[in-house]
Design a protein around this motif. Structure first.
Motif, PDB file in Angstrom:
ATOM      1  N   ARG A  54       0.834  -1.213  -0.144  1.00 48.75           N
ATOM      2  CA  ARG A  54       0.077   0.000  -0.042  1.00 48.75           C
ATOM      3  C   ARG A  54       0.897   1.327   0.074  1.00 48.75           C
ATOM      4  N   PHE A  55       1.909   1.253   0.693  1.00 50.71           N
ATOM      5  CA  PHE A  55       2.813   2.424   0.697  1.00 50.71           C
ATOM      6  C   PHE A  55       3.465   2.702  -0.590  1.00 50.71           C
ATOM      7  N   GLN A  56       3.901   1.610  -1.457  1.00 52.21           N
ATOM      8  CA  GLN A  56       4.253   1.801  -2.829  1.00 52.21           C
ATOM      9  C   GLN A  56       3.176   2.749  -3.496  1.00 52.21           C
ATOM     10  N   ASP A  57       2.013   2.773  -3.232  1.00 50.00           N
ATOM     11  CA  ASP A  57       1.204   3.515  -4.294  1.00 50.00           C
ATOM     12  C   ASP A  57       0.669   4.622  -3.681  1.00 50.00           C
ATOM     13  N   ALA A  58       1.385   5.232  -2.516  1.00 44.53           N
ATOM     14  CA  ALA A  58       1.220   6.427  -1.805  1.00 44.53           C
ATOM     15  C   ALA A  58       1.670   7.638  -2.856  1.00 44.53           C
ATOM     16  N   ASP A  59       1.207   8.689  -2.493  1.00 48.47           N
ATOM     17  CA  ASP A  59       1.464   9.745  -3.333  1.00 48.47           C
ATOM     18  C   ASP A  59       2.753  10.592  -2.567  1.00 48.47           C
ATOM     19  N   SER A  60       3.457  11.343  -3.444  1.00 49.74           N
ATOM     20  CA  SER A  60       4.655  11.904  -3.191  1.00 49.74           C
ATOM     21  C   SER A  60       4.877  12.820  -1.823  1.00 49.74           C
ATOM     22  N   PHE A  61       3.723  13.357  -1.137  1.00 53.90           N
ATOM     23  CA  PHE A  61       3.718  14.051  -0.105  1.00 53.90           C
ATOM     24  C   PHE A  61       4.125  12.925   0.968  1.00 53.90           C
ATOM     25  N   THR A  62       3.354  11.803   0.888  1.00 55.46           N
ATOM     26  CA  THR A  62       3.540  10.617   1.908  1.00 55.46           C
ATOM     27  C   THR A  62       5.022  10.181   1.791  1.00 55.46           C
ATOM     28  N   HIS A  63       5.485  10.074   0.504  1.00 55.10           N
ATOM     29  CA  HIS A  63       6.940   9.388   0.397  1.00 55.10           C
ATOM     30  C   HIS A  63       7.603  10.429   1.077  1.00 55.10           C
ATOM     31  N   ALA A  64       7.613  11.674   0.799  1.00 60.72           N
ATOM     32  CA  ALA A  64       8.322  12.910   1.353  1.00 60.72           C
ATOM     33  C   ALA A  64       8.282  12.955   2.921  1.00 60.72           C
ATOM     34  N   VAL A  65       7.109  12.847   3.547  1.00 58.55           N
ATOM     35  CA  VAL A  65       7.074  12.824   4.952  1.00 58.55           C
ATOM     36  C   VAL A  65       7.833  11.652   5.547  1.00 58.55           C
ATOM     37  N   TYR A  66       7.474  10.552   4.674  1.00 62.36           N
ATOM     38  CA  TYR A  66       8.203   9.388   5.225  1.00 62.36           C
ATOM     39  C   TYR A  66       9.795   9.501   5.301  1.00 62.36           C
ATOM     40  N   ALA A  67      10.149   9.833   3.891  1.00 60.86           N
ATOM     41  CA  ALA A  67      11.798  10.010   3.923  1.00 60.86           C
ATOM     42  C   ALA A  67      12.176  10.965   4.890  1.00 60.86           C
ATOM     43  N   GLY A  68      11.557  11.944   5.462  1.00 60.17           N
ATOM     44  CA  GLY A  68      12.059  12.971   6.442  1.00 60.17           C
ATOM     45  C   GLY A  68      12.080  12.378   7.644  1.00 60.17           C
ATOM     46  N   THR A  69      11.079  11.608   7.999  1.00 62.93           N
ATOM     47  CA  THR A  69      10.755  11.166   9.172  1.00 62.93           C
ATOM     48  C   THR A  69      11.648   9.966   9.438  1.00 62.93           C
ATOM     49  N   LEU A  70      12.006   9.283   8.357  1.00 66.03           N
ATOM     50  CA  LEU A  70      13.078   8.124   8.536  1.00 66.03           C
ATOM     51  C   LEU A  70      14.432   8.585   8.760  1.00 66.03           C
ATOM     52  N   ILE A  71      14.662   9.650   8.021  1.00 61.53           N
ATOM     53  CA  ILE A  71      16.200  10.167   8.298  1.00 61.53           C
ATOM     54  C   ILE A  71      16.057  11.096   9.651  1.00 61.53           C
ATOM     55  N   ALA A  72      15.073  11.901  10.152  1.00 64.59           N
ATOM     56  CA  ALA A  72      15.033  12.226  11.463  1.00 64.59           C
ATOM     57  C   ALA A  72      15.254  11.112  12.459  1.00 64.59           C
ATOM     58  N   ALA A  73      14.580  10.172  12.451  1.00 62.88           N
ATOM     59  CA  ALA A  73      14.583   9.000  13.395  1.00 62.88           C
ATOM     60  C   ALA A  73      16.052   8.269  13.268  1.00 62.88           C
ATOM     61  N   ALA A  74      16.642   8.083  12.277  1.00 59.94           N
ATOM     62  CA  ALA A  74      18.048   7.655  12.204  1.00 59.94           C
ATOM     63  C   ALA A  74      19.094   8.570  12.785  1.00 59.94           C
ATOM     64  N   LEU A  75      18.843   9.841  12.539  1.00 61.22           N
ATOM     65  CA  LEU A  75      19.780  10.839  13.018  1.00 61.22           C
ATOM     66  C   LEU A  75      19.728  11.028  14.551  1.00 61.22           C
ATOM     67  N   ALA A  76      18.463  10.862  14.899  1.00 60.31           N
ATOM     68  CA  ALA A  76      17.921  10.938  16.486  1.00 60.31           C
ATOM     69  C   ALA A  76      18.750   9.644  17.024  1.00 60.31           C
ATOM     70  N   ALA A  77      18.686   8.559  16.498  1.00 62.15           N
ATOM     71  CA  ALA A  77      19.324   7.394  17.121  1.00 62.15           C
ATOM     72  C   ALA A  77      20.623   7.464  17.105  1.00 62.15           C
ATOM     73  N   GLY A  78      21.293   8.130  15.999  1.00 60.13           N
ATOM     74  CA  GLY A  78      22.749   8.286  16.032  1.00 60.13           C
ATOM     75  C   GLY A  78      23.264   9.273  17.180  1.00 60.13           C
ATOM     76  N   LEU A  79      22.625  10.408  17.515  1.00 56.33           N
ATOM     77  CA  LEU A  79      22.888  11.349  18.335  1.00 56.33           C
ATOM     78  C   LEU A  79      22.680  10.793  19.865  1.00 56.33           C
ATOM     79  N   LEU A  80      21.801   9.971  19.955  1.00 56.03           N
ATOM     80  CA  LEU A  80      21.360   9.391  21.265  1.00 56.03           C
ATOM     81  C   LEU A  80      22.476   8.338  21.585  1.00 56.03           C
ATOM     82  N   LEU A  81      22.979   7.568  20.525  1.00 59.09           N
ATOM     83  CA  LEU A  81      23.852   6.447  20.870  1.00 59.09           C
ATOM     84  C   LEU A  81      25.195   7.083  20.774  1.00 59.09           C
ATOM     85  N   ALA A  82      25.545   8.320  20.149  1.00 65.13           N
ATOM     86  CA  ALA A  82      26.956   8.753  20.198  1.00 65.13           C
ATOM     87  C   ALA A  82      27.661   8.851  21.671  1.00 65.13           C
TER      88      ALA A  82
END
Length: 172
Positions: A54-82
């Protein structure tokens, strides 16, 4: 009694610098354990979303929010583990005071990114069940709630505290 509470201050008399640094490091580690766990769970959940049909069929807004959210979560994990990595690299170098100062900033940065990641995750979920406009409005309120309780309330208490007087630099 309430007046007594407002004028009394928390003091650790008799605590030397080394004891204070050890206590501060242990307190920071406890905070990081809580933040890391939540961040890692959010990050793992986000990783699974991209592989849903279902996610593959989502619009560009959803994909952009997802990408930003995933990157923010990865960076947060990186800083909290640093701080863990930092500690490993400076272990037994008598740098606890610098370790705590750096870890403090890393944790603050990680928490800020965690707020962004959590807001993005809420937006992804709400966008699936509400109109996009309603989802954005609710997420704006959620973000305001985080800012109010994670940043503004502590800052307000810090600034209005009549019990502290001049800061001695001894830290919490």
């Amino acid at each position: 009694m309430s007046e007594e509470r407002s004028t009394a201050h928390y003091d650790r008399q008799g605590e030397d610098k080394r004891q204070r640094l050890d206590r501060q490091w242990n307190e920071l580690l406890q905070e990081l354990r809580l933040a890391q766990t939540g961040t890692q769970i959010l990050f793992a959940f986000l990783l699974t979303i991209a592989f849903q049909n279902r996610f593959q069929d989502a619009d560009s807004f959803t994909h952009a929010v997802y990408a930003g959210t995933l990157i923010a979560a990865a960076l947060a994990a990186g800083l909290l583990l640093a701080p863990v990595s930092f500690h490993r690299l400076v272990f037994q170098q008598q740098l606890r005071d610098q370790l705590i100062a750096v870890a403090h900033h890393l944790a603050n940065g990680g928490l800020a990114l965690l707020v962004i990641a959590m807001s993005g995750g809420v937006l992804l979920a709400l966008d699936a069940v509400l109109s996009r406009t309603a989802a954005i409005v609710v997420v704006a309120l959620v973000l305001a709630w985080f800012v109010a309780f994670w940043y503004l309330l502590p800052e307000y208490v810090r600034r209005t505290s009549t019990s502290r007087g001049p800061r001695s630099g001894s830290g919490e």
